[in-house]
Write an enzyme that holds these catalytic residues in place. Structure first.
Site, PDB file in Angstrom:
ATOM      1  N   GLY A 247       0.830  -1.198   0.000  1.00 14.64           N
ATOM      2  CA  GLY A 247       0.000   0.000   0.000  1.00 14.64           C
ATOM      3  C   GLY A 247       0.860   1.242   0.000  1.00 14.64           C
ATOM      4  N   GLU A 250       2.627   6.090   3.388  1.00 20.75           N
ATOM      5  CA  GLU A 250       2.078   6.686   4.617  1.00 20.75           C
ATOM      6  C   GLU A 250       1.531   5.602   5.567  1.00 20.75           C
ATOM      7  OE1 GLU A 250      -1.281   9.071   3.708  1.00 20.75           O
ATOM      8  OE2 GLU A 250      -1.497   9.803   5.778  1.00 20.75           O
ATOM      9  N   VAL A 251       0.678   4.727   5.040  1.00 23.83           N
ATOM     10  CA  VAL A 251       0.131   3.664   5.898  1.00 23.83           C
ATOM     11  C   VAL A 251       1.232   2.651   6.230  1.00 23.83           C
ATOM     12  CG1 VAL A 251      -1.631   1.870   6.133  1.00 23.83           C
ATOM     13  CG2 VAL A 251      -2.199   3.992   4.966  1.00 23.83           C
ATOM     14  N   GLY A 252       2.103   2.382   5.259  1.00 26.78           N
ATOM     15  CA  GLY A 252       3.190   1.423   5.474  1.00 26.78           C
ATOM     16  C   GLY A 252       4.105   1.826   6.617  1.00 26.78           C
ATOM     17  N   GLU A 269       5.689  -3.368   0.890  1.00 26.25           N
ATOM     18  CA  GLU A 269       5.731  -3.048  -0.554  1.00 26.25           C
ATOM     19  C   GLU A 269       4.959  -1.746  -0.722  1.00 26.25           C
ATOM     20  OE1 GLU A 269       7.338  -4.824  -2.787  1.00 26.25           O
ATOM     21  OE2 GLU A 269       7.660  -6.737  -1.789  1.00 26.25           O
ATOM     22  N   CYS A 303       2.198   0.448  -9.030  1.00 25.62           N
ATOM     23  CA  CYS A 303       3.257   0.954  -8.153  1.00 25.62           C
ATOM     24  C   CYS A 303       4.523   1.216  -8.962  1.00 25.62           C
ATOM     25  CB  CYS A 303       3.534  -0.045  -7.034  1.00 25.62           C
ATOM     26  SG  CYS A 303       3.763  -1.704  -7.646  1.00 25.62           S
TER      27      CYS A 303
HETATM   28  P1  NAD Z   1      -3.444   2.358   1.095  1.00 27.60           P
HETATM   29  O1  NAD Z   1      -2.191   2.487   1.857  1.00 27.60           O
HETATM   30  O2  NAD Z   1      -4.449   3.427   1.192  1.00 27.60           O
HETATM   31  O3  NAD Z   1      -4.188   0.989   1.460  1.00 27.60           O
HETATM   32  C1  NAD Z   1      -3.554  -0.257   1.365  1.00 27.60           C
HETATM   33  C2  NAD Z   1      -4.230  -1.247   2.296  1.00 27.60           C
HETATM   34  O4  NAD Z   1      -3.994  -0.830   3.638  1.00 27.60           O
HETATM   35  C3  NAD Z   1      -5.740  -1.344   2.153  1.00 27.60           C
HETATM   36  O5  NAD Z   1      -6.131  -2.699   2.270  1.00 27.60           O
HETATM   37  C4  NAD Z   1      -6.248  -0.531   3.331  1.00 27.60           C
HETATM   38  O6  NAD Z   1      -7.535  -0.921   3.772  1.00 27.60           O
HETATM   39  C5  NAD Z   1      -5.203  -0.867   4.378  1.00 27.60           C
HETATM   40  N1  NAD Z   1      -5.084   0.089   5.489  1.00 27.60           N
HETATM   41  C6  NAD Z   1      -5.397   1.395   5.511  1.00 27.60           C
HETATM   42  N2  NAD Z   1      -5.147   1.923   6.729  1.00 27.60           N
HETATM   43  C7  NAD Z   1      -4.654   0.928   7.486  1.00 27.60           C
HETATM   44  C8  NAD Z   1      -4.195   0.838   8.827  1.00 27.60           C
HETATM   45  N3  NAD Z   1      -4.201   1.885   9.648  1.00 27.60           N
HETATM   46  N4  NAD Z   1      -3.738  -0.350   9.287  1.00 27.60           N
HETATM   47  C9  NAD Z   1      -3.699  -1.429   8.473  1.00 27.60           C
HETATM   48  N5  NAD Z   1      -4.144  -1.406   7.196  1.00 27.60           N
HETATM   49  C10 NAD Z   1      -4.609  -0.246   6.711  1.00 27.60           C
HETATM   50  O7  NAD Z   1      -2.996   2.150  -0.459  1.00 27.60           O
HETATM   51  P2  NAD Z   1      -3.915   2.083  -1.754  1.00 27.60           P
HETATM   52  O8  NAD Z   1      -4.423   3.441  -2.064  1.00 27.60           O
HETATM   53  O9  NAD Z   1      -4.873   0.947  -1.660  1.00 27.60           O
HETATM   54  O10 NAD Z   1      -2.836   1.646  -2.858  1.00 27.60           O
HETATM   55  C11 NAD Z   1      -2.017   2.533  -3.559  1.00 27.60           C
HETATM   56  C12 NAD Z   1      -0.624   2.577  -2.979  1.00 27.60           C
HETATM   57  O11 NAD Z   1      -0.069   1.263  -2.886  1.00 27.60           O
HETATM   58  C13 NAD Z   1       0.355   3.352  -3.850  1.00 27.60           C
HETATM   59  O12 NAD Z   1       1.176   4.120  -3.034  1.00 27.60           O
HETATM   60  C14 NAD Z   1       1.140   2.259  -4.559  1.00 27.60           C
HETATM   61  O13 NAD Z   1       2.417   2.669  -5.009  1.00 27.60           O
HETATM   62  C15 NAD Z   1       1.229   1.238  -3.472  1.00 27.60           C
HETATM   63  N6  NAD Z   1       1.506  -0.089  -4.019  1.00 27.60           N
HETATM   64  C16 NAD Z   1       2.760  -0.600  -3.855  1.00 27.60           C
HETATM   65  C17 NAD Z   1       3.081  -1.823  -4.406  1.00 27.60           C
HETATM   66  C18 NAD Z   1       4.464  -2.388  -4.286  1.00 27.60           C
HETATM   67  O14 NAD Z   1       4.628  -3.563  -4.556  1.00 27.60           O
HETATM   68  N7  NAD Z   1       5.461  -1.630  -3.888  1.00 27.60           N
HETATM   69  C19 NAD Z   1       2.108  -2.562  -5.112  1.00 27.60           C
HETATM   70  C20 NAD Z   1       0.836  -2.018  -5.233  1.00 27.60           C
HETATM   71  C21 NAD Z   1       0.549  -0.777  -4.680  1.00 27.60           C
END
Ligand code: NAD
Length: 517
Positions: A247, A250-252, A269, A303
């Site tokens: 994701g 920020e959340v990561g 990731e 991503c």
């Molecule tokens: P996001 O961070 O908003 O959400 C990702 C996941 O995290 C969702 O399932 C969401 O419900 C969950 N989440 C949200 N808040 C949380 C919390 N406090 N605790 C635990 N889980 C929580 O990301 P998004 O908008 O769904 O995806 C887009 C982002 O993901 C982009 O930044 C993209 O680059 C990244 N991404 C990275 C990869 C990679 O392999 N590096 C692959 C795909 C997407």
């Protein structure tokens, strides 16, 4: 008849996947879900597809209990026998390639060939994991002590949590699940809410295989729910040994802080800000085609999407001219229709990110060369956009998760490498060159600092055989192929004494044995 039923009637593939007008969002050997009702909308027309009942905290707890009950038998099953189950999952996915690809397209918004491609990735990783189940191995290391051997043993970690992003609603699950299953772990998945139906469809396929083999479904559990509810439960749960999170950065960052604080393991990731460098000696036709796919494919929502294109100043004008012309030829269409190259962005927040991003870009001196508008049509469609901007503008440092591409000038390879490496993220990068000196510099210690470092291919479209992931703010995790499996296992270094003596390491003597004699 409610709208979603009307849509369902026309979409045969929803039926084939077992998606109903309302679907339980929890699977742990049985289906349940008594939490909030969530409606999933299609980005291509903004209309509802079907509803999902999220899991409650109590259902999350029941799921962990069910995983607990299944854990030991699964961990003790021989790895090749676990591989056989994964092989069958691959077969089941092959049968659903078309309908599942279509659902991904309908719910996420990517064009259907890319939706089908995602399922194919899951199939491929099942094949890889099946083979791997017969060869995951440690080492035998020479011991310094006579009559002793050092062994490395890999055993299952226990429970693995998988949280995935909206943009790869199927493949990311597959990358994690297939490897984690052959590693002997029990798993729980929380897909992104806005792609809940894909989560449910994938879970049904996997569950069908487990159940047909008389295995507990909880080995591959799913709990759908919000990030702040189920997501937080997962990352804070000490019983989850490995948290694989895909994701935003920020959340990561939050996931990293919480899981590491409890000494859990993570695979992170996160966001990318990917660049391509086109050298004066490059095959410009290749570079042009790759840049177009990298920046416009999946409407800029991979991503690994291309965000920064570094062009040598001697060919900048010519290259940009051709790219702008190519952008102008691309028309938006239904992602489910054959021939469409540009589907919608995922939802209204992505449209907002596009609009607000452009306001900021203009404030920082950026000039729109093509695109820049939201399409005046049903659904969430934005124009793929090319921006000319000062490479030092702060906005260039950020990941805007929409089809906006910056074109930037450079004069020397060193300058281009420094610019490539100057952003906080470190996922993917590529160079186009026919000079091997440039190529080896690019992939060497003074070259690109990203996790994926390509030559004469674009930034997106990775294969599952390699380890996938990135450095710096991309989180440092690796998934999928190569030796990424090791993260899903507990490594033990075992010292085995097959002699009748007790020599100590480093030649140490302790005296008690001597005194006894
Ligand atoms: P996001 O961070 O908003 O959400 C990702 C996941 O995290 C969702 O399932 C969401 O419900 C969950 N989440 C949200 N808040 C949380 C919390 N406090 N605790 C635990 N889980 C929580 O990301 P998004 O908008 O769904 O995806 C887009 C982002 O993901 C982009 O930044 C993209 O680059 C990244 N991404 C990275 C990869 C990679 O392999 N590096 C692959 C795909 C997407």
């Amino acid at each position: 008849m409610p709208e979603e039923r009307i849509i369902s009637r026309f979409l045969q593939f929803l039926k084939e996947l077992g998606i109903e007008a309302e679907n339980p969002g929890v699977y742990n050997g049985k289906w349940c879900g008594s939490g909030d009702v969530f409606t999933s909308y299609s980005p291509y027309n903004g209309k509802p597809i079907a509803r999902v009942r999220f899991g409650t905290e109590a259902e999350y707890e029941e799921t962990i209990q069910a995983m607990d009950a299944a854990q030991s038998d699964w961990a003790n099953m021989p790895a090749p026998a676990r591989g056989e189950i994964v092989r069958q999952i691959g077969v089941a996915l092959r049968e659903k390639l078309e309908p599942l690809g279509a659902l991904i397209s309908l719910e996420m918004g990517k064009i259907k060939p890319e939706g089908v491609g995602e399922v194919q990735e899951f199939v491929d990783i099942c094949d890889l994991a099946t083979g791997l189940s017969r060869c995951i191995s440690g080492q035998i290391i020479p011991s310094e002590r006579p009559g002793h051997t050092l062994l490395e043993m890999y055993n299952p970690l226990g429970k693995v949590g998988i949280i995935s992003a909206f943009n790869f609603p199927c493949a990311v699950y597959g990358w994690n699940l297939a490897i984690s299953m052959i590693a002997g772990n029990v798993n729980v998945w929380k897909g992104a809410s806005s792609v809940s139906l894909v989560t449910i469809a994938c879970t049904k396929i996997v569950a069908g295989v487990l159940e047909a083999n008389g295995l507990p479904g909880a080995i591959c559990s799913t709990v759908l729910g919000g990030g702040r509810t189920i997501g937080e439960k997962l990352i804070n749960d000490k019983r989850i040994n490995l948290m694989s999170f895909t994701g935003s950065t920020e959340v990561g960052r939050r996931v990293s802080e919480i899981v590491h604080k409890r000494f859990g393991r993570t695979i992170l990731e996160l966001g990318g800000n990917n660049a391509t460098v086109v050298m004066p000696d490059a095959d410009l036709d290749l570079a042009l085609r790759a840049s177009l796919f990298g920046a416009v494919g999946t409407a800029g929502q991979r991503c690994t999407s291309l965000r920064r294109l570094y062009l040598h100043s001697s060919q900048y004008d010519d290259f940009v001219g051709k790219l702008v012309a190519a952008y102008k030829s691309i028309q938006p269409g239904s992602p489910l229709e054959e021939g469409t190259l540009l589907g919608p962005v995922h939802n209204a927040s992505q449209v907002k990110e596009f609009q607000e991003g452009l306001v900021e870009i203009k404030k920082q001196g950026g000039k729109v060369l093509v695109g820049g508008e939201v399409y005046d049509k049903e659904g969430f469609y934005v124009q793929p956009t090319i921006i000319e901007i000062d490479p030092k503008a702060p906005i260039v440092q950020r990941e805007l998760f929409v089809p906006i591409l910056y074109v930037l000038k450079f004069d020397t390879l060193e300058e281009a490498i420094a610019a490539n490496n100057s952003v906080p993220q470190g996922l993917s990068s590529s160079i186009f060159t026919t000079d091997m000196k440039n190529m080896f510099k690019w992939i060497g210690p003074a070259g690109s600092d990203t996790g994926l470092v390509n030559v004469n291919v674009g930034t997106s479209g990775a294969e599952i055989g390699g380890a996938f992931g990135g450095e710096k703010d991309t989180g440092g995790g690796r998934e999928s192929g190569s030796d990424a499996w090791k993260q899903y296992m507990r490594r033990s270094t075992c010292t085995v004494n097959f002699s009748t003596e007790l020599p100590l390491a480093q030649g140490l003597t302790f005296g008690v044995g001597d005194a006894a004699e």
